[in-house]
Scaffold this motif. Sequence first.
Motif, short mmCIF file in Angstrom:
data_model
loop_
_atom_site.label_atom_id
_atom_site.label_comp_id
_atom_site.label_asym_id
_atom_site.label_seq_id
_atom_site.Cartn_x
_atom_site.Cartn_y
_atom_site.Cartn_z
N ALA A 155 0.84 -1.20 0.00
CA ALA A 155 0.00 0.00 0.00
C ALA A 155 0.87 1.25 0.00
CB ALA A 155 -0.92 -0.01 1.22
N GLY A 156 2.00 1.18 0.71
CA GLY A 156 2.91 2.32 0.76
C GLY A 156 3.47 2.64 -0.62
N PHE A 157 3.90 1.61 -1.34
CA PHE A 157 4.44 1.85 -2.69
C PHE A 157 3.32 2.33 -3.64
CE2 PHE A 157 8.23 -0.73 -1.50
CZ PHE A 157 9.18 0.24 -1.83
N ALA A 158 2.10 1.85 -3.40
CA ALA A 158 0.99 2.30 -4.25
C ALA A 158 0.75 3.80 -4.08
CB ALA A 158 -0.27 1.51 -3.89
N GLU A 159 1.05 4.29 -2.89
CA GLU A 159 0.84 5.71 -2.60
C GLU A 159 2.01 6.57 -3.08
OE1 GLU A 159 -0.40 8.47 1.26
OE2 GLU A 159 0.23 6.40 1.55
N ALA A 160 3.11 5.93 -3.38
CA ALA A 160 4.34 6.69 -3.70
C ALA A 160 4.24 7.37 -5.06
CB ALA A 160 5.53 5.75 -3.68
N ALA A 161 4.66 8.63 -5.08
CA ALA A 161 4.74 9.37 -6.35
C ALA A 161 6.12 9.21 -6.98
CB ALA A 161 4.46 10.85 -6.10
N VAL A 162 7.12 8.98 -6.12
CA VAL A 162 8.49 8.78 -6.63
C VAL A 162 9.10 7.58 -5.90
CG1 VAL A 162 8.85 11.22 -7.17
CG2 VAL A 162 9.55 10.33 -4.93
N GLY B 278 9.90 4.72 -1.35
CA GLY B 278 8.96 5.59 -2.05
C GLY B 278 8.45 6.71 -1.16
N ALA B 279 8.16 7.85 -1.81
CA ALA B 279 7.60 9.00 -1.09
C ALA B 279 6.41 9.53 -1.86
CB ALA B 279 8.66 10.09 -0.92
N ALA B 280 5.45 10.05 -1.12
CA ALA B 280 4.24 10.61 -1.72
C ALA B 280 4.54 12.02 -2.24
CB ALA B 280 3.11 10.62 -0.71
N VAL C 235 6.74 6.97 2.45
CA VAL C 235 5.63 6.02 2.62
C VAL C 235 6.04 4.55 2.52
CG1 VAL C 235 3.78 7.59 1.98
CG2 VAL C 235 5.02 6.34 0.17
N ALA C 236 7.20 4.25 1.95
CA ALA C 236 7.54 2.83 1.80
C ALA C 236 9.05 2.63 1.76
CB ALA C 236 6.92 2.27 0.51
N TYR C 237 9.49 1.54 2.39
CA TYR C 237 10.94 1.28 2.51
C TYR C 237 11.13 -0.23 2.53
CZ TYR C 237 15.53 1.37 4.93
OH TYR C 237 16.85 1.21 5.31
N PRO D 121 14.99 1.13 8.74
CA PRO D 121 14.98 2.58 8.57
C PRO D 121 15.48 3.26 9.83
CG PRO D 121 12.76 1.78 8.91
CD PRO D 121 13.62 0.59 8.77
N TYR D 122 15.86 4.50 9.68
CA TYR D 122 16.57 5.15 10.77
C TYR D 122 16.09 6.59 10.93
CZ TYR D 122 20.66 6.32 13.66
OH TYR D 122 21.49 6.70 14.68
N VAL D 123 15.94 7.00 12.14
CA VAL D 123 15.59 8.36 12.56
C VAL D 123 14.19 8.77 12.11
CG1 VAL D 123 16.14 10.84 12.39
CG2 VAL D 123 17.98 9.19 12.73
N TYR D 124 13.93 8.72 10.80
CA TYR D 124 12.72 9.31 10.24
C TYR D 124 11.55 8.34 10.32
CZ TYR D 124 16.75 11.82 8.53
OH TYR D 124 17.95 12.47 8.47
N HIS D 125 10.36 8.93 10.39
CA HIS D 125 9.15 8.12 10.49
C HIS D 125 8.84 7.48 9.14
CE1 HIS D 125 5.26 6.75 11.71
NE2 HIS D 125 4.67 7.45 10.76
N VAL D 126 8.82 6.16 9.14
CA VAL D 126 8.49 5.41 7.92
C VAL D 126 7.37 4.43 8.30
CG1 VAL D 126 9.35 3.92 6.08
CG2 VAL D 126 10.89 5.56 7.16
N PRO D 127 6.16 4.66 7.82
CA PRO D 127 5.03 3.85 8.29
C PRO D 127 5.00 2.43 7.74
CG PRO D 127 4.29 5.46 6.65
CD PRO D 127 5.73 5.76 6.92
N ASN D 128 5.58 2.25 6.56
CA ASN D 128 5.51 0.91 5.94
C ASN D 128 6.90 0.46 5.53
OD1 ASN D 128 2.50 1.14 5.75
ND2 ASN D 128 3.05 2.77 4.31
N TYR D 129 7.34 -0.63 6.11
CA TYR D 129 8.67 -1.10 5.71
C TYR D 129 8.82 -2.59 5.89
CZ TYR D 129 10.03 -0.93 10.73
OH TYR D 129 10.11 -1.11 12.08
#
Lengths: 706, 79
Positions: A153-160, A278-280, A286-288, A307-315
């Motif tokens: 779902a995270g990658f589906a939301e990713a624009a890049v 991926g990022a929206a 949004v995805a890692y 992932p490190y430091v930053y908030h990544v909801p889906n990984y």
Amino acid sequence: MASWGRPENSRLIGKRVQRLSGADKATGKAKYTFDINRPGLLYGHILRSSVAHATITHIDLSAAEALPGVKAAIPLIEPGKRVRFEGQEIAAVAATTDDIARDALRLIQVDYDELDYVVDMEDAKEAGAPQIRDDWEGNQSEPRVDERGDLEAGFAEAAVEVEATYHAPVQTHVCLETHGNVAEWDGDNLTVWASTQAVFGTRQNLARHFELPENQVRVITEHMGGGFGSKFGPGVEGVTVAKLARITGAPVKLMLTRKDEHLVGGNRPSMTQTVRAGAAQDGRFVAYDMSGYGTGGIGSGAGFTGPYVYHVPNYRTEKSAVAINAGSARAMRAPGHPQGAFAMDSLMDELAEKLNIDPLEFRRINGDSDARRDRIRQAEYTLGAQEIGWHRRNRVPGSGTGVKKRGIGVGCGLWGGGGGPGTEARVTIHASGAVEATTGTQDIGTGIRTVIAMIVAEELGLRPQDITVKVGDTAPGLPSRGSGGSQTIGSVAPVIKTAAMAAKRKLFAHIAPMVEADPGNLRAVGGRIRTESDLRMSISWKEATGYLGMETISEGGEWDENLRVGDTAGVQFADVEVDTETGLVKVIKIVAVQDCGLVVNRLTTESQINGAVIMGLGYALLEERIMDDQTGKMINANLEDYKVPGTMEIPEIVSIAYDTDRKITGIGEPPTIPTAGAIANAVYNAIGVRIRELPITPDKVLNALG
Amino acid sequence: MQSEKGPSLLTKPICQNLCTKALYTPGGNLKNLVETNPFSNYWCNCTMTVVGPDDRFVSPENCNRSRDCFDPIGGTPIA
């Protein structure tokens, strides 16, 4: 309840105080383990494997034993057993001089039945590679998988999206004082002067190893020249020197050589990770999806963050360790974090560029996964960006003109460092006015000795130099834990503080009748005891303690959780200049904004940050253990070919010890984490070509530029 | 010391010669002795290396009763 008080009331806490041991260190008066010379001292050395992988078939010590001056020669491995890397211990000698001991090593005959070896991580993973560990199939540990959220779902939301592989090499600790010990027996009592981060831990290891009760082993570390995580426990060299001392009936000194240090003194494992992220469109990460591995030689511990430091909801992450025929990893200054941070911060910049968002803004959007740290980190972004001049960075990476191109980058880190219970300490006030603070911690070069003096002096209204600090010795029987995990100050300071408070209370209670005052109305200020109701009325400290007569005040303290805090945030900015003709990267300036909780000694805190940044710079640009796959040996096991930063490489460093709390935390490790990521991003900003492999050496820069 | 016999609270016996950094530092997670922490290295107090006296690698999973050198914390239970 104990507290560190308000900043405006602090006379010493948070100020800049020179190290109490500074003059001794500068003049050579300070005695490191290497400087310990006991009457009748013998010198020990260890013979090490000259091959990467073999079965030992025979060891002949007779020629070495016959050499005049040799007092003992012992095997350290039995025939029939395997050596698994160049440098593994084979035998040891003790002799009347260092030179004789070295000569004796050359007379030891070792027969090897050589085996196939592998020193390259990729080769080790290949089918048919020599099997190194009996417990890892195909030289690879069981992958550890971590998942969170819904990756699809995270990658589906990713624009890049970004797909990339990042690599960091093996880094060795390069302690300026090599590992080593001096051992001396008195009957069944063993005294060891050790270069260790844990005097009590080393005592326990030695006691267990030699089947002695702990109270028959004494470990002393008066001064110590760097450990960075590699000096917990006595090591092979520690038990060997004690064996040699027991056999010869004489004290023996055994310090590792610089080459030994590179081969067996520990290292930071490498890291290779391949990530798809991926990022929206609105900038949310949004995805890692990451898989990676690293090598700790024949040992384990090759984990890294991500992932490190930053908030990544889906990984989803999958990590493993790969065994090769090289010396084992040991904990190294923020284990697993610098390599993970380098990859994560590189990735953050790559995603930000695809979204056409400023990398700093992208980080602000994807805040720290911890709310407290995020509040601090957002403020650190602002502070650091102002100091480095973030607005000066190239809007288009690589768009600068001229042969030498400038660039600016940012990196982040996080750490625990809140300390814990397990320290006992005493503050003693003598009738003469002398004050002692005693505990079983060790000053590994970070300045805890001075910090202890400052805390006691602040409490008793004295100067730091008025306090005699006794640390680094198990004999007083006041245990403290090892200095690791940036936990020392958070563990020791609260106990010292409460011990000093207790000693002061007892002194006040003792003298109150003499000065006709309520003990609660007395204050210790400026070397005098005053009454709060009339600060003009006072007696000197020595007058007050003189009333103790034959009595001595000696009070213990307790660890108070309210005096410390963990979970620190750090941000660094790098300004670099890249010579596009030579490929040389010169760091112009580093701004390190480090959450320090409550700063006790601002001078030594900044010194810690400086040292950590320098180590991070070496990791980014210079340091790499190079293994030769033709011989299985490390080919740069010295300080000529294994480059660490010198004065020519060290840039202007602006260390901002950021006061975020009135509670203490440790910062030995965290400021080394963000440096490599910040430098890598600055290099990209300068030349517009991404280098995803550390160290960023001139050849890589030139290759990248084409 | 005499103690009442009963089921052990420990889910898994741990060799007293298994070493890792968490043993030395304040707040170190002793669960690192029960399950391998991927960030930690392990060594044996008998050999001071990553293999035990039997020349096999040490780890929380590897150091168990199947090995002759296994020396559980608190000693071998009395039958």
